[in-house]
Design a protein around this motif. Structure first.
Motif, PDB file in Angstrom:
ATOM      1  N   HIS A 217      46.244  53.093  37.522  1.00 20.24           N
ATOM      2  CA  HIS A 217      44.847  52.922  37.088  1.00 20.24           C
ATOM      3  C   HIS A 217      44.121  54.260  37.140  1.00 20.24           C
ATOM      4  O   HIS A 217      43.621  54.677  38.194  1.00 20.24           O
ATOM      5  CB  HIS A 217      44.145  51.907  37.993  1.00 20.24           C
ATOM      6  CG  HIS A 217      42.780  51.517  37.509  1.00 20.24           C
ATOM      7  ND1 HIS A 217      42.273  50.252  37.709  1.00 20.24           N
ATOM      8  CD2 HIS A 217      41.815  52.193  36.833  1.00 20.24           C
ATOM      9  CE1 HIS A 217      41.053  50.185  37.176  1.00 20.24           C
ATOM     10  NE2 HIS A 217      40.750  51.359  36.649  1.00 20.24           N
TER      11      HIS A 217
ATOM     12  N   GLU B  70      40.800  48.377  30.223  1.00 19.72           N
ATOM     13  CA  GLU B  70      40.327  47.158  30.888  1.00 19.72           C
ATOM     14  C   GLU B  70      39.365  46.347  30.014  1.00 19.72           C
ATOM     15  O   GLU B  70      38.424  46.912  29.450  1.00 19.72           O
ATOM     16  CB  GLU B  70      39.575  47.528  32.162  1.00 19.72           C
ATOM     17  CG  GLU B  70      40.403  48.189  33.226  1.00 19.72           C
ATOM     18  CD  GLU B  70      39.522  48.803  34.304  1.00 19.72           C
ATOM     19  OE1 GLU B  70      39.179  48.070  35.240  1.00 19.72           O
ATOM     20  OE2 GLU B  70      39.162  49.985  34.195  1.00 19.72           O
TER      21      GLU B  70
ATOM     22  N   HIS C 186      39.258  44.596  34.106  1.00 24.30           N
ATOM     23  CA  HIS C 186      38.381  44.916  35.236  1.00 24.30           C
ATOM     24  C   HIS C 186      38.072  43.597  35.948  1.00 24.30           C
ATOM     25  O   HIS C 186      37.913  42.568  35.301  1.00 24.30           O
ATOM     26  CB  HIS C 186      37.098  45.545  34.677  1.00 24.30           C
ATOM     27  CG  HIS C 186      36.100  45.955  35.705  1.00 24.30           C
ATOM     28  ND1 HIS C 186      36.143  47.175  36.332  1.00 24.30           N
ATOM     29  CD2 HIS C 186      35.022  45.304  36.209  1.00 24.30           C
ATOM     30  CE1 HIS C 186      35.126  47.267  37.185  1.00 24.30           C
ATOM     31  NE2 HIS C 186      34.440  46.142  37.127  1.00 24.30           N
TER      32      HIS C 186
ATOM     33  N   PHE D 138      31.083  48.662  37.726  1.00 23.05           N
ATOM     34  CA  PHE D 138      31.200  49.992  38.315  1.00 23.05           C
ATOM     35  C   PHE D 138      30.281  50.941  37.542  1.00 23.05           C
ATOM     36  O   PHE D 138      29.812  50.627  36.448  1.00 23.05           O
ATOM     37  CB  PHE D 138      32.641  50.501  38.234  1.00 23.05           C
ATOM     38  CG  PHE D 138      33.588  49.840  39.213  1.00 23.05           C
ATOM     39  CD1 PHE D 138      33.171  48.822  40.060  1.00 23.05           C
ATOM     40  CD2 PHE D 138      34.914  50.247  39.283  1.00 23.05           C
ATOM     41  CE1 PHE D 138      34.048  48.220  40.955  1.00 23.05           C
ATOM     42  CE2 PHE D 138      35.801  49.654  40.173  1.00 23.05           C
ATOM     43  CZ  PHE D 138      35.368  48.636  41.005  1.00 23.05           C
TER      44      PHE D 138
ATOM     45  N   HIS E 120      42.167  46.273  40.327  1.00 25.28           N
ATOM     46  CA  HIS E 120      41.432  46.263  41.607  1.00 25.28           C
ATOM     47  C   HIS E 120      40.999  44.855  42.006  1.00 25.28           C
ATOM     48  O   HIS E 120      39.836  44.610  42.323  1.00 25.28           O
ATOM     49  CB  HIS E 120      40.236  47.232  41.585  1.00 25.28           C
ATOM     50  CG  HIS E 120      39.389  47.202  40.344  1.00 25.28           C
ATOM     51  ND1 HIS E 120      38.588  46.153  40.032  1.00 25.28           N
ATOM     52  CD2 HIS E 120      39.238  48.086  39.325  1.00 25.28           C
ATOM     53  CE1 HIS E 120      37.958  46.396  38.897  1.00 25.28           C
ATOM     54  NE2 HIS E 120      38.363  47.556  38.434  1.00 25.28           N
TER      55      HIS E 120
HETATM   56 ZN   LIG Z   1      37.835  48.567  36.506  1.00 24.21          ZN
END
Ligand SMILES: [Zn+2]
Length: 385
Positions: A64, A161, A190, A195, A217
């Motif tokens: 990533h 993503e 995602h 973020f 994540h």
């Molecule tokens: Zn992400």
């Protein structure tokens, strides 16, 4: 034909989840590929390395990363950070979308053009010797099945993503996951909160409807422990990433490790860093994530190595980053750092310490060794004999 032998290996961690520790002490490399793995291999070679009883791991993969153009990280105006990763043994870099490019395009034609440029750049460019897999197209409304076929024909193996573009709802993005599966283009998603770099918040319900191949994540704290469990159970084909940006020792990663252990599914675990994240870069990237998972979540070091290398290679069909015959000779020779109380690389990881890397090889060629390696110095050194 060029032949290289690495002999006198103390511990051989394969990165292959089917067989994470190999009972062997030698690797024979022919023309950059692993030709033989065994005990006491004898062969006429151009180069022989004595590993001096140290540990060999595959080159690690960061699953990533948000590369931009070449080596430029525009958000923090950084350069050459991939060099530092490569020199610490992280030799594979998977783009999760070229999201930091300033004023990046957001329409279908634009994201396809950006992915094409990125893919073509990294086909030729190996920053610091690392293999970068760019061209992760950002899923936006307006992309068509034909686009996915075109991506596949170009050699692009994955998307960026879901959540970085506007195709965030199942009615828009769900069909892209289907097209991706049809044409061999893996989709990433995602998960959790937004973020800094422009990602949307992605709830469990949204993700279940999108059915992506990789849940980025997942233990990042934006989803509840119950949501993490729901996604792991209800998307049984999806790979799951633990990412440095979310402090991998938290209760979310602990719950994820427990769940994967109960389900005997560590083959689904991949490791990444989100580098350069909206917030910065992580020294030693994947090594740190491995150490955190071992020290704080009880993961076995040899499994952590699989998560940081071969599992990702399997996900994307790469014939590298695993110590296996026929695979590219991308590997690290490492040891406990000089002065460490630990006796081995595995012991270092169990304590959450980054090992000392003494030699990094990509396609059978040394890209860093001794003082050019970017970790604490290893206790022992490889000898060229
Ligand atoms: Zn992400």
């Amino acid at each position: 034909m060029s032949k290289t032998l690495i002999k006198n290996i103390g511990t051989l961690l394969s990165g292959d989840i089917e067989c994470p520790v190999l009972d062997a002490d030698s690797i024979l490399i022919e023309d950059g590929r692993i030709a033989e793995i065994g005990k006491g291999i004898q062969a006429e070679c151009d180069t022989v390395y004595d590993a001096n009883g140290m540990t060999v791991t595959p080159g690690l993969i960061d699953c990533h990363v948000h590369v931009s153009i070449s080596e430029w990280g525009p958000r923090q105006s950084t350069m050459h950070w991939i060099d530092a990763y490569a020199a610490s043994g992280i030799t594979g870099i998977i783009s999760a979308g070229e999201t930091h490019v300033p004023s990046r395009p957001t329409d279908a034609a634009g994201v396809k053009a950006l992915a094409t440029v990125s893919h073509k750049i990294y086909e030729k460019l190996r920053p610091g010797g690392a293999k970068v897999y760019g061209g992760a197209i950002i899923p936006v409304i307006g992309l068509t099945e034909q686009d996915f076929q075109d991506l596949h024909e170009m050699g692009i193996m994955h998307t960026g993503e879901f959540g970085l573009g506007n195709a965030i709802n199942p009615e828009d993005g769900g069909k892209m996951s289907e097209w991706g599966r049809k044409y061999g283009v893996r989709t990433m998603c995602h998960t959790g909160v937004s973020f800094l770099a422009g990602s949307k918040s992605m709830t469990a319900e949204r993700i279940l409807g999108l059915k992506p191949d990789v849940l980025c994540h997942i233990s990042g704290g934006g989803l509840s422990v119950e949501d993490v469990q729901k996604l792991v159970e209800q998307l049984p084909e999806a790979m799951v990433e633990v990412c440095a940006v979310n402090k991998p020792g938290t209760k979310f990663s602990q719950a994820l490790m427990k769940l994967l252990r109960e389900r005997n599914e560590f083959c689904r675990l991949m490791l990444g860093t989100d580098s350069p994240s909206g917030y910065g870069i992580f020294p030693h990237g994947v090594w740190e994530v491995m150490g955190m998972l071992c020290a704080m979540c009880g993961l076995e070091p040899e499994i952590a190595v699989c998560a940081g290398s071969g599992n990702t290679a399997n996900c994307y069909g790469l014939k590298s980053n695993m110590i296996r015959v026929g695979y590219a000779a991308d590997l690290n020779v490492c040891d406990a750092p000089k002065g460490s109380q630990c006796g081995s690389v595995c012991e270092c990881l169990r304590e959450g310490t980054v090992p000392g890397v003494d030699l990094v090889m990509v396609d059978g060629k040394v890209i860093a060794s001794g003082k050019t390696a970017n970790t604490a110095p290893a206790r022992r050194s490889v000898r060229k004999v």
